[in-house]
Scaffold this active site. Structure first.
Site, short mmCIF file in Angstrom:
data_model
loop_
_atom_site.label_atom_id
_atom_site.label_comp_id
_atom_site.label_asym_id
_atom_site.label_seq_id
_atom_site.Cartn_x
_atom_site.Cartn_y
_atom_site.Cartn_z
CE1 TYR A 29 70.66 -75.36 54.00
CE2 TYR A 29 72.78 -74.65 53.13
CZ TYR A 29 72.03 -75.51 53.91
OH TYR A 29 72.66 -76.52 54.61
CB SER A 51 76.00 -75.41 56.77
OG SER A 51 76.77 -75.27 55.61
CE LYS A 76 71.11 -75.77 57.72
NZ LYS A 76 70.28 -76.70 58.48
P1 NAD Z 1 67.99 -84.10 53.13
O1 NAD Z 1 67.13 -83.21 52.33
O2 NAD Z 1 68.39 -85.40 52.57
O3 NAD Z 1 67.35 -84.36 54.57
C1 NAD Z 1 66.51 -83.43 55.21
C2 NAD Z 1 65.24 -84.18 55.60
O4 NAD Z 1 64.35 -83.26 56.27
C3 NAD Z 1 64.48 -84.74 54.39
O5 NAD Z 1 64.21 -86.10 54.61
C4 NAD Z 1 63.20 -83.92 54.34
O6 NAD Z 1 62.11 -84.68 53.85
C5 NAD Z 1 63.04 -83.51 55.80
N1 NAD Z 1 62.28 -82.27 56.02
C6 NAD Z 1 62.46 -81.07 55.44
N2 NAD Z 1 61.57 -80.18 55.93
C7 NAD Z 1 60.81 -80.85 56.84
C8 NAD Z 1 59.72 -80.49 57.67
N3 NAD Z 1 59.21 -79.26 57.66
N4 NAD Z 1 59.18 -81.45 58.47
C9 NAD Z 1 59.66 -82.72 58.47
N5 NAD Z 1 60.69 -83.12 57.70
C10 NAD Z 1 61.26 -82.19 56.89
O7 NAD Z 1 69.30 -83.25 53.52
P2 NAD Z 1 70.63 -83.71 54.24
O8 NAD Z 1 71.74 -83.54 53.28
O9 NAD Z 1 70.44 -84.99 54.92
O10 NAD Z 1 70.77 -82.55 55.31
C11 NAD Z 1 70.30 -82.67 56.63
C12 NAD Z 1 70.55 -81.35 57.36
O11 NAD Z 1 71.93 -81.06 57.30
C13 NAD Z 1 69.82 -80.18 56.74
O12 NAD Z 1 69.38 -79.33 57.77
C14 NAD Z 1 70.90 -79.51 55.93
O13 NAD Z 1 70.68 -78.14 55.77
C15 NAD Z 1 72.13 -79.75 56.79
N6 NAD Z 1 73.38 -79.70 56.02
C16 NAD Z 1 73.54 -80.49 54.93
C17 NAD Z 1 74.70 -80.40 54.18
C18 NAD Z 1 74.90 -81.25 52.94
O14 NAD Z 1 75.78 -80.96 52.15
N7 NAD Z 1 74.14 -82.32 52.74
C19 NAD Z 1 75.71 -79.52 54.56
C20 NAD Z 1 75.53 -78.74 55.70
C21 NAD Z 1 74.35 -78.84 56.43
C1 UD1 Z 2 77.40 -75.74 48.29
C2 UD1 Z 2 76.67 -74.53 48.76
C3 UD1 Z 2 76.78 -74.45 50.29
C4 UD1 Z 2 76.26 -75.75 50.93
C5 UD1 Z 2 77.05 -76.93 50.36
C6 UD1 Z 2 76.59 -78.27 50.89
C7 UD1 Z 2 76.82 -72.94 46.88
C8 UD1 Z 2 77.35 -71.63 46.43
N1 UD1 Z 2 77.20 -73.34 48.13
O1 UD1 Z 2 78.72 -75.61 48.69
O2 UD1 Z 2 76.03 -73.35 50.79
O3 UD1 Z 2 76.42 -75.70 52.33
O4 UD1 Z 2 76.90 -76.93 48.92
O5 UD1 Z 2 75.29 -78.54 50.47
O6 UD1 Z 2 76.05 -73.59 46.19
N2 UD1 Z 2 81.44 -77.84 41.40
C9 UD1 Z 2 81.68 -77.98 40.04
N3 UD1 Z 2 80.69 -78.47 39.25
C10 UD1 Z 2 79.47 -78.86 39.75
C11 UD1 Z 2 79.24 -78.73 41.14
C12 UD1 Z 2 80.24 -78.19 41.92
O7 UD1 Z 2 82.77 -77.64 39.57
O8 UD1 Z 2 78.59 -79.29 38.98
C13 UD1 Z 2 82.51 -77.32 42.26
C14 UD1 Z 2 82.16 -76.05 43.00
O9 UD1 Z 2 82.49 -74.93 42.25
C15 UD1 Z 2 82.99 -76.21 44.29
C16 UD1 Z 2 83.04 -77.71 44.52
O10 UD1 Z 2 82.74 -78.30 43.27
O11 UD1 Z 2 84.29 -75.75 44.07
C17 UD1 Z 2 82.03 -78.19 45.54
O12 UD1 Z 2 80.73 -77.73 45.18
P1 UD1 Z 2 79.41 -78.17 45.97
O13 UD1 Z 2 79.36 -79.63 46.09
O14 UD1 Z 2 78.24 -77.49 45.32
O15 UD1 Z 2 79.63 -77.62 47.44
P2 UD1 Z 2 79.95 -76.13 47.96
O16 UD1 Z 2 80.27 -75.21 46.85
O17 UD1 Z 2 80.98 -76.27 49.01
#
Ligand code: NAD
Ligand code: UD1
Length: 345
Positions: A156, A130, A160
């Site tokens: 969290y 991330s 990473k």
């Molecule tokens: P998500 O929660 O939708 O998907 C994660 C999946 O992993 C889920 O289906 C959950 O059931 C499964 N899981 C969790 N722990 C497990 C375990 N111990 N064994 C088996 N399955 C397990 O999340 P996502 O948004 O699809 O994210 C996927 C990956 O990408 C995650 O590692 C997350 O940290 C990373 N990531 C997501 C974002 C984002 O904004 N969505 C941003 C940066 C990184």
């Molecule tokens: C958040 C996480 C980051 C994670 C990412 C993707 C925090 C501090 N950081 O990042 O670690 O990797 O999500 O899952 O939580 N915002 C609003 N109102 C809301 C929600 C968000 O104004 O209800 C604003 C936030 O202040 C930010 C932007 O929208 O400026 C995006 O927010 P968000 O979607 O939560 O993502 P990140 O802050 O980038």
């Protein structure tokens, strides 16, 4: 060392938001996907939706990635060429309240997986990292060589960063491994079919799912966390990337494995920053409604602005995000309006 077509790929966390879109793009690119998920943050219904979209039903193991016996069984029953490791817990706020659960799940999943990969002589891995590993940015845009690990505000994000360090240590010990870490910026949107998308179990923390639940009438209004940042309109700026572009980034990475004593890191973003107000406007256009909002105080731990330099992915993966913020909002709205309660029937 990589095989160009028809790889058998194990996708951990494959039923989740990014995993389900990634599985579809793997199948579209003629790879095979085998999935493992414990459905702690996803719904088995997604499997039917994937089948509807692709006409294929990938094999899924319902279980925990920490379970090495199950992982070994998967490797015995399938010829796996590479693994995309997405399984993990991802809620920032929850990680602050339950740090041990986050360290246990995210680190343990990775260690169990790496041990089993080693035992089964599979050494090609893509890890879901991330942009959060960059912590407080020193300069923008963020490049893969920007400082990491300083100013990460929550457990969290630290999982990473720690996992990237573990992967680097592993490569130093055995350069036969080929490991890619994809640092996602802010994934948004949904598959254009409207059949799969983000399915938060509780009130969403992230901006897009929150706005889409306001648009569909499940939440009253958006709280904008601060409009006094040093950004063009005072609200936070992020690099929002369509989840299908992100999914395609995994397929591109899969075709570029190279053995090295360092993790090969790629930013996956668009290279463009958008403010909270930009996102509200794009969503209003997509759904044809006004999104009510109020400006409140800053959210603790928030960073004013971050966006990616994506030139490394463009040059080395031959990959670039194609879809706009407007398209992502339109796809998000199609998913949300067709499935107001997510996968729940
Ligand atoms: P998500 O929660 O939708 O998907 C994660 C999946 O992993 C889920 O289906 C959950 O059931 C499964 N899981 C969790 N722990 C497990 C375990 N111990 N064994 C088996 N399955 C397990 O999340 P996502 O948004 O699809 O994210 C996927 C990956 O990408 C995650 O590692 C997350 O940290 C990373 N990531 C997501 C974002 C984002 O904004 N969505 C941003 C940066 C990184
Ligand atoms: C958040 C996480 C980051 C994670 C990412 C993707 C925090 C501090 N950081 O990042 O670690 O990797 O999500 O899952 O939580 N915002 C609003 N109102 C809301 C929600 C968000 O104004 O209800 C604003 C936030 O202040 C930010 C932007 O929208 O400026 C995006 O927010 P968000 O979607 O939560 O993502 P990140 O802050 O980038």
């Amino acid at each position: 060392m990589s095989i160009l077509r028809g790889m058998n790929v194990l996708v951990t966390g494959g039923a989740g938001y990014i995993g389900s879109h990634t599985v579809i793009e793997l199948l579209n690119a003629k790879h095979d996907a085998i999935m493992i998920d414990n459905f702690s943050n996803s719904d088995p219904e997604v499997m039917f939706r994937i089948a509807k979209i692709t006409g294929q039903k990938p094999k899924i193991y319902d279980g925990d990635v920490q379970d090495k016996t199950l992982l070994n069984k998967i490797f015995q029953e399938n010829r796996i060429d590479a693994v995309i490791h997405l399984a993990g817990l991802k809620s920032v706020g929850e990680s602050v309240k339950e740090p041990l659960a986050y360290y246990r799940n995210n680190i343990d999943c990775t260690l169990s997986l790496l041990e089993v990969l080693k035992e089964n002589s599979v050494r090609q891995l893509i890890f879901s990292s991330s942009a959060t590993v960059y912590g407080q940015p020193e300069a923008l845009p963020l490049t893969e060589t920007s400082r990491v690990g300083i100013g990460i505000t929550n457990p969290y994000g630290r999982t990473k960063y720690m996992i990237e360090e573990i992967l680097n240590d592993l490569l130093v010990s055995d350069p036969e491994w080929a490991i890619i870490s994809l640092r996602y910026f802010n994934p948004i949107g949904a598959h254009e079919s409207g059949l799969i998308g983000e399915n938060p179990k509780d009130i969403p923390n992230n901006l897009l799912p929150y706005i889409s639940q306001v648009a569909v009438g499940k939440l009253d209004k958006l709280k904008v966390f601060g409009n006094d940042y040093d950004t063009p309109d005072g609200t936070g700026v992020r690099d929002y990337i369509h989840v299908v572009d992100l999914a395609k980034g995994h397929v591109a990475a899969l075709e570029q494995f190279k053995a090295s004593d360092k993790v090969d890191v790629f930013n996956l973003g668009t290279g463009k920053g958008s403010s909270v107000m930009d996102v509200i406007q794009a969503y209003e256009k997509a759904c044809g409604k006004t999104i009510p909002y109020e400006v409140v105080g800053r959210r603790p731990g928030d960073i004013a602005s971050y966006y990616a330099d994506v030139s490394k992915a463009t040059a080395e993966l031959n990959w670039q995000a194609q879809k706009t913020l407007e398209e992502a909002c339109a796809d998000s709205w199609r998913w949300q309006s067709k499935n107001p309660d997510g996968y729940a029937k």
